[in-house]
Design an enzyme around this catalytic site. Sequence first.
Site, PDB file in Angstrom:
ATOM      1  N   TYR A 213     -12.824  18.168  19.413  1.00  0.00           N
ATOM      2  CA  TYR A 213     -11.724  17.372  19.030  1.00  0.00           C
ATOM      3  C   TYR A 213     -11.620  16.754  17.662  1.00  0.00           C
ATOM      4  O   TYR A 213     -10.714  17.011  17.047  1.00  0.00           O
ATOM      5  CB  TYR A 213     -11.151  16.627  20.258  1.00  0.00           C
ATOM      6  CG  TYR A 213     -10.453  17.184  21.375  1.00  0.00           C
ATOM      7  CD1 TYR A 213      -9.200  17.832  21.420  1.00  0.00           C
ATOM      8  CD2 TYR A 213     -11.282  17.703  22.339  1.00  0.00           C
ATOM      9  CE1 TYR A 213      -8.920  18.278  22.403  1.00  0.00           C
ATOM     10  CE2 TYR A 213     -10.997  18.506  23.586  1.00  0.00           C
ATOM     11  CZ  TYR A 213      -9.454  18.736  23.397  1.00  0.00           C
ATOM     12  OH  TYR A 213      -9.176  19.615  24.512  1.00  0.00           O
TER      13      TYR A 213
ATOM     14  N   GLU B  49       0.738  -1.352   0.031  1.00  0.00           N
ATOM     15  CA  GLU B  49       0.075   0.031  -0.022  1.00  0.00           C
ATOM     16  C   GLU B  49       0.775   1.306   0.081  1.00  0.00           C
ATOM     17  O   GLU B  49       0.367   2.280   0.389  1.00  0.00           O
ATOM     18  CB  GLU B  49      -1.090  -0.212   1.155  1.00  0.00           C
ATOM     19  CG  GLU B  49      -1.865  -1.023   1.101  1.00  0.00           C
ATOM     20  CD  GLU B  49      -2.965  -1.243   2.207  1.00  0.00           C
ATOM     21  OE1 GLU B  49      -4.173  -1.445   1.807  1.00  0.00           O
ATOM     22  OE2 GLU B  49      -2.418  -1.117   3.468  1.00  0.00           O
TER      23      GLU B  49
HETATM   24 ZN   LIG Z   1      -5.268  -1.220   3.613  1.00  0.00          ZN
END
Ligand SMILES: [Zn+2]
Length: 211
Positions: free
Chosen positions: A119, A73
Amino acid sequence: MEEDRLREEICELGRSIFERGLTHGSTGNISARCPDGWLLTPTGSNLGRLDPARLSKLDWSGRLLAGDQPSKESFLHLAMYQERQRNGAVIHLHATHSVAISVLEGLDPNDLLPPLTAYYVMRIGRLPLVPYYAPGDLGLAEAVRGYAGRHHALLLANHGPVVGGSSLAAAADAIEELEATAKLYLLLQGQRVRPLTPAQLADVKRRYPEG
Ligand SMILES: [Zn+2]
């Protein structure tokens, strides 16, 4: 040396993420910009058991310079860095509650979660859904590139979040805020909810314009 410190920091953060169940098995990857390239967790690695010396070191064309083979990735990270010059780190996880949001029908794909807390507004802001691509489909890199210029946090459909930050700590804070807010959103399903009002939202954005 800056790079040695980053290597240690990636492994320490990986262990913390894994031990808290924020990603599982050999999913998830962490990267950081270093003075002469960038570091990424290797393919097939378990974030709980990273070795600082074996992290992949790459150049800005994605070529491996040293270390083990990079995560498959890696293109996600490269697309984020190329579109976001100020990002010093990128984290991608298969965090359960965030993945649940990525498969839920009926959400606005341009702004998936409501402003439940200040937040969330400060650390994430607006979260878009990147359409689904099969693992290994490089169309995902182009899709991520299309969003990354405008967003430091993206949710990949039926997959998981990708978040960039100025540092590893900033990216970790943001992706953990996203996962916590996704959990909160799911806990509140079926209940009457009171998100921040438009005036409260505008006030947070005025106080923290970087959010
Ligand atoms: Zn992934």
